[in-house]
Design an enzyme around this catalytic site. Structure first.
Site, PDB file in Angstrom:
ATOM      1  N   GLU A  22      40.694  33.039  43.837  1.00  0.00           N
ATOM      2  CA  GLU A  22      39.439  33.171  43.080  1.00  0.00           C
ATOM      3  C   GLU A  22      39.619  34.198  41.978  1.00  0.00           C
ATOM      4  O   GLU A  22      40.343  35.183  42.161  1.00  0.00           O
ATOM      5  CB  GLU A  22      38.300  33.594  44.021  1.00  0.00           C
ATOM      6  CG  GLU A  22      37.926  32.534  45.040  1.00  0.00           C
ATOM      7  CD  GLU A  22      36.744  32.932  45.923  1.00  0.00           C
ATOM      8  OE1 GLU A  22      36.152  34.004  45.675  1.00  0.00           O
ATOM      9  OE2 GLU A  22      36.413  32.173  46.850  1.00  0.00           O
ATOM     10  N   HIS A  41      31.491  30.682  44.870  1.00  0.00           N
ATOM     11  CA  HIS A  41      31.271  31.800  45.793  1.00  0.00           C
ATOM     12  C   HIS A  41      29.830  32.320  45.681  1.00  0.00           C
ATOM     13  O   HIS A  41      29.590  33.500  45.389  1.00  0.00           O
ATOM     14  CB  HIS A  41      32.265  32.931  45.533  1.00  0.00           C
ATOM     15  CG  HIS A  41      32.550  33.749  46.754  1.00  0.00           C
ATOM     16  ND1 HIS A  41      33.797  34.233  47.064  1.00  0.00           N
ATOM     17  CD2 HIS A  41      31.750  34.163  47.766  1.00  0.00           C
ATOM     18  CE1 HIS A  41      33.755  34.914  48.206  1.00  0.00           C
ATOM     19  NE2 HIS A  41      32.510  34.886  48.641  1.00  0.00           N
TER      20      HIS A  41
END
Length: 531
Positions: free
Chosen positions: A263, A281
């Site tokens: 990420e 997220h």
């Protein structure tokens, strides 16, 4: 002087006000965390650092944080903090694991609905004016089996919501007892059983060596054909390459992911596949959750800086404000006992055994252990504290053993510390009297009653006449004033000890004079941090 806290990420005004209302000097610079050079320049001025995810607390930052005592992360993940470096520095790292539990659980349920009914793709198609009603055939959740991997705080909420949707819930969690499972209304199963039976699988475990790729290619192959997989916990729990292949083959009917192995995720094997729902997220991204974690971290940090209470720390046992008040003298005693042993021990330590007797055995033993270990380690490394000591002991291969027992003697409670080296065992015990002052009550198995002072002198000798006179005369002739004099012996003509509490450090020439008398087996000056 009031503690100083830097807020280097965006926290709510209400959180800032909590610090101010508690008497903390707070410096709110919400964009400073993005400027690592500026943060490095100023971090040494602060006792506390409150962050979200933008601030990266690296080993370099921590090295410059000379006054830092606590880092508070508003949220669960602390991947942006070098926890090992913080622990070695003696800085407590806190998070707020409960502030976004409901939000994350709700997101997992929403993702399950989305993948069951192909809502994102159906929405995009409809926006494009296609009206492909027959293309998006979904499945009901009612009556389906939900396999929950990890039935802790968030997983437990998911189980509860799923039962409200009339789903059958099977949970795999090594730490879930049968009694708790029955209370939750879920079936406790082994992982292979869950994989074979579940129509939907949702993950709610942290990423550890044990959970990494828990849904590996091998385990994905064990799942029921047509299963749908949801991950709103941590990237890395699922082998994304293997899942992509299972989706392409049709073995897995759909997936919904809020977290990814890398990420920010700008590319991923799951991207672009049909019936794969992806969000960036967002598990904790609600107004309520963001406010909750900000307020929670402000309260936790204030409590620690003002009262010593430790809540939701990742590298230190939790101690409530009430515990801190009651345990204060015992934590001090634990430190003194460790300090005595540390100053007396020159050879490498193999093991530390700590016995808690009576009332103290009911206290927070993890915190007391940290204090004992810190006291022992401080001689070799003065910068060690309760946070860093267990890590230092572990690195040195020292085994720590704890025993607690009901009251066995005249004292309501006491602590006994024994250190094992290659050559010997050395022990000391102490208690806290009703006046709140710690006392040494036994050394080497010899009973004493010694008040603890900043400067002390410890001697051992054979039990013969003249010891008291020699000690008193030598101290007096050299201008060393004795505040307290404690004696003990194993028996007549046996081993004897003396512990003198003196007003100032005993000079080396005085130590040499005592040694030259030939009356003492050991003469050791000691220092203790007595507030």
């Amino acid at each position: 002087m009031a503690p100083r806290v830097l807020i280097s990420d965006k926290l709510s005004d209400a959180a800032v006000q909590i610090f101010r209302d508690r008497g903390i000097d707070v410096d709110f610079q919400p964009d400073l965390g993005k400027d690592k050079d500026k943060l490095l320049e100023v971090i040494g001025q602060y006792d506390g650092l409150a962050i979200r995810s933008a601030t990266k607390v690296t080993e370099k930052i921590l090295a410059a944080a000379d006054n830092l005592k606590v880092i508070g992360r508003a949220g669960i993940g602390v991947d942006n903090v070098d926890r090992e470096a913080a622990s070695k520095k003696g800085v407590i790292v806190m998070n707020t694991p409960f502030g976004n539990m409901i939000t994350t659980a709700e997101h997992a349920i929403a993702m399950m609905f989305a993948v069951a009914r192909q809502i994102p793709e159906a929405s995009a198609s409809t926006h494009a004016g296609k009206w492909e009603k027959s293309k998006f055939m979904g499945v009901e959740l009612t009556g389906k089996t939900l396999g929950v991997i990890g039935a802790g705080n968030i997983g437990g909420i998911v189980c509860d919501r799923a039962r409200g949707l009339k789903m059958k819930v099977a949970a795999y969690d090594p730490y879930l007892s049968q009694e708790k499972a029955e209370k939750m209304g879920v079936e406790k199963v082994e992982l292979d059983d869950l994989l074979a039976r579940a129509d939907f699988i949702t993950l709610h475990v942290p990423l550890t060596d044990q959970t990494r790729n828990i849904l590996s290619a091998e385990n994905i192959a064990k799942t029921k054909k047509g299963v749908r997989i949801i991950n709103c916990a941590r990237g890395g729990l699922v082998d994304e390459e293997a899942l992509a292949e299972a989706l392409k083959s049709g073995h897995v009917a759909g997936a919904a992911f809020d977290v990814f192995s890398v990420e920010p995720a700008t590319e991923n094997p799951l991207f672009g596949l049909p019936n794969v729902v992806c969000t960036p997220h967002l598990g904790a991204a609600t107004t309520e959750a963001q406010e909750n974690v900000a307020l929670q971290v402000a309260e936790q940090m204030s409590d620690y800086l003002l009262t010593g209470a430790v809540t939701n720390a990742l590298n230190m046992p939790s101690v409530t404000a009430e515990e801190a008040k009651v345990m204060g003298p015992w934590i001090k005693l634990a430190d003194h006992l460790g300090s005595f042993i540390g100053q007396m021990t020159d050879e490498p330590i193999k093991a530390i055994n700590i016995l808690y007797d009576g009332s103290v055995a009911e206290m927070n033993l993890a915190a007391l252990n940290c204090s004992v270990i810190a006291g022992i380690m401080k001689r070799a490394n003065p910068d060690v504290n309760m946070v860093s000591a267990p890590l230092v002991a572990k690195e040195k291969g020292i085994k720590i053993a704890t025993t607690n027992q009901a009251q066995t003697g005249a004292f309501e409670g006491y602590i006994k510390v024994t250190v094992v080296t290659e050559k010997r065992e050395r022990s000391i015990a102490g208690t806290v009297f009703s006046d709140g002052k710690p006392r040494f009550i036994q050394i080497k198995g010899i009973n004493i009653d010694a008040e603890i002072g900043n400067h002390m002198l410890y001697t051992t000798n054979e039990d013969v006449p003249g010891i008291i006179g020699t000690l008193g005369q030598t101290m007096g002739e050299n201008g060393v004033n004795i505040a307290n004099f404690t004696l003990g012996r194993s028996g007549i003509k046996g081993e004897a000890i003396a512990l003198l509490y003196v007003d100032e450090p005993v000079p080396s020439p005085v130590i040499d004079k005592l040694v030259k008398t030939g009356m003492f087996q050991q003469v050791k000056p000691l220092t203790f941090d007595v507030a």
